[in-house]
Design an enzyme around this catalytic site. Structure first.
Site, PDB file in Angstrom:
ATOM      1  N   SER A  49     -69.555  22.280 -54.619  1.00  0.00           N
ATOM      2  CA  SER A  49     -69.343  23.014 -53.363  1.00  0.00           C
ATOM      3  C   SER A  49     -68.618  24.341 -53.524  1.00  0.00           C
ATOM      4  CB  SER A  49     -68.584  22.138 -52.367  1.00  0.00           C
ATOM      5  OG  SER A  49     -69.458  21.216 -51.750  1.00  0.00           O
ATOM      6  N   LYS A  52     -70.297  27.317 -51.997  1.00  0.00           N
ATOM      7  CA  LYS A  52     -70.139  27.802 -50.628  1.00  0.00           C
ATOM      8  C   LYS A  52     -69.445  29.152 -50.544  1.00  0.00           C
ATOM      9  CE  LYS A  52     -70.387  23.238 -48.378  1.00  0.00           C
ATOM     10  NZ  LYS A  52     -70.561  22.300 -49.501  1.00  0.00           N
ATOM     11  N   SER A 113     -65.865  21.742 -45.962  1.00  0.00           N
ATOM     12  CA  SER A 113     -66.992  21.760 -46.900  1.00  0.00           C
ATOM     13  C   SER A 113     -68.219  21.053 -46.328  1.00  0.00           C
ATOM     14  CB  SER A 113     -66.594  21.107 -48.233  1.00  0.00           C
ATOM     15  OG  SER A 113     -67.460  21.520 -49.264  1.00  0.00           O
TER      16      SER A 113
END
Length: 436
Positions: A49, A52, A113
């Site tokens: 993640s 992102k 997230s």
């Protein structure tokens, strides 16, 4: 791509002091991108993640350019709706017929997230996640990143899309980057869009507060001062965890006017086990080292004149030289006590000087004639993530005064004087030769 002022190895002091337990790691100054420590920083590894951060960058860029508005509303696509129902993944549940403002989707992505919220943002910006992935890879190239591949907007493994992953990517693929590339992305993100820190540093927030759909979002960055592994000054930036990538974290913290960025990929504890605590412990090692051992120093003061280069010769002017000095100071993070190990280096603008190193009048006070940068005296490597960062440790050198162009009569008489001076020099040399 990274930029070096001097060739050599990573400072031995950092290597000896740290020994970060991760497959890849890097520590950099957040203002200039100066690399202070690295371990396998160019190995291409999973990022989960931390992906992102690129989606955040593209969103903030789109908002800045007016292509997307924070108040703009979005209704989930089938892909986004279905993905949002998977609570085993990080998500905020979305309704199929719901309307969600871009800002709340952004907050869900940056704080919690949330994967489906991230895919939603990708669809808003790119029209489809497939197109958005192309934008991610193009932006990475534009930002000067090396060693990367984006296959989706969220950082999930493509298998979590259950066959609906972006076209042109593999069903089992996952995003990968090197630690240096991740740090470079983070460096661009916080310097190009500093407001990202306000959201990234939010420890808790209620999604859809006051509605039947409200859900508490705890920030996955447990090093924020209010959370489990609280660290003074920590205010970002992004965690990441998948089976493929392991436990990853891009951290940033600020104290006493200094900001540092760290990256760990597949962090492990002393027994070789990965975990949430491991990634924060290894980050703490680097942050403690940075704040304890580095200080921000003025290496070159404003109006500094380089020794033996305090003036530059001038032709066709009322004066035959012009004093020069630095327009402003140069500050840089250096190891404590090592300020004296750096030297200023003058680089004159080749477009402004002739082959003899002379400037041509007229010259205006404050006119740029070159720049001063700094180099280490001891041969240690000083590398930077970006060219823009490296330029933060160089400063313009300008003329300290006006030099007006001499009129035609002065130039003529000066030319005549030079002519006879050359003739007399030739005669004198010949006569001296008779008596050798």
């Amino acid at each position: 791509m990274f930029f070096s002022l001097f060739a050599g190895a990573v400072p031995a002091k950092a290597e000896a002091a740290l020994n970060v337990n991760a497959d890849g790691a890097i520590l950099v100054d957040g203002e200039t991108g100066k690399v202070l420590y690295e371990k396998n920083a160019d190995s291409v590894l999973g990022i989960a993640s931390m992906t992102k951060m690129m989606t955040e960058y593209l969103l903030l860029d789109a908002v800045k350019k007016g292509k997307v508005k924070w108040t703009q509303e979005y209704t989930p696509s089938e892909l986004v709706y279905e993905n949002s129902q998977h609570r085993d993944l990080s998500n905020v549940p979305l309704r199929a017929d719901g309307k969600y403002k871009i800002r709340e989707l952004y907050e869900a992505m940056a704080i919690y997230s949330a994967n489906a919220a991230t895919i939603a943002i990708a669809e808003v910006i790119g029209g489809s996640e497939t197109n958005f992935v192309k934008m991610m890879n193009a932006k990475a190239k534009e930002l000067g990143l090396k060693d990367y591949k984006f296959v989706n907007s969220s950082g999930l493994n493509n298998r979590d899309y259950h066959g609906q992953h972006p076209q042109g990517t593999g069903a089992e693929e996952e995003n990968v980057m090197s630690s240096r590339a991740v740090a470079t992305l983070a460096f661009h993100l916080i310097n190009d869009f500093p407001d990202v820190i306000k959201t990234a540093s939010t420890p808790r927030k209620i999604f859809r507060e006051g509605t039947d759909d409200q859900i508490k979002m705890d920030n996955w960055n447990w090093m924020l001062p209010e959370l489990t592994y609280g660290y003074q000054g920590m205010d970002g930036l992004k965690t990441g965890t998948t089976d493929f990538a392991g436990y990853c974290f891009t951290g940033t913290a600020t104290r006493d006017g200094k900001r540092f960025i760290t990256v760990v990929q597949n962090a492990k504890d002393a027994s070789g086990q990965g975990g949430y605590k491991a990634r924060f412990d290894e980050t703490r090692k680097m942050m403690d080292y940075a704040f304890s051992n580095y200080s921000k120093e003025e290496l070159v003061p404003k109006h500094y004149q380089v020794k033996d280069h305090k003036a530059v010769p001038v032709i066709k002017g009322k004066e035959n030289q012009v004093k020069i000095y630095t327009k402003s100071a140069i500050d840089m993070v250096v190891l404590n006590g090592e300020k004296k190990n750096y030297k200023p280096v003058l680089v004159l603008d080749k477009k402004k000087i002739n082959k003899k190193g002379e400037l041509t009048a007229p010259i205006k006070k404050g006119e740029k004639v070159g720049y001063v940068t700094i180099e280490p005296k001891n041969g240690e490597k000083v590398s930077f993530l970006t060219e823009e960062g490296q330029k933060k440790v160089q400063v313009d050198v300008v003329a300290a005064q006006d030099v007006e162009k001499a009129n035609w009569f002065v130039l003529m008489m000066r030319g005549i004087g030079n002519f006879f001076g050359d003739v007399w020099h030739g005669i004198s040399s010949t006569v001296k030769g008779w008596f050798k």
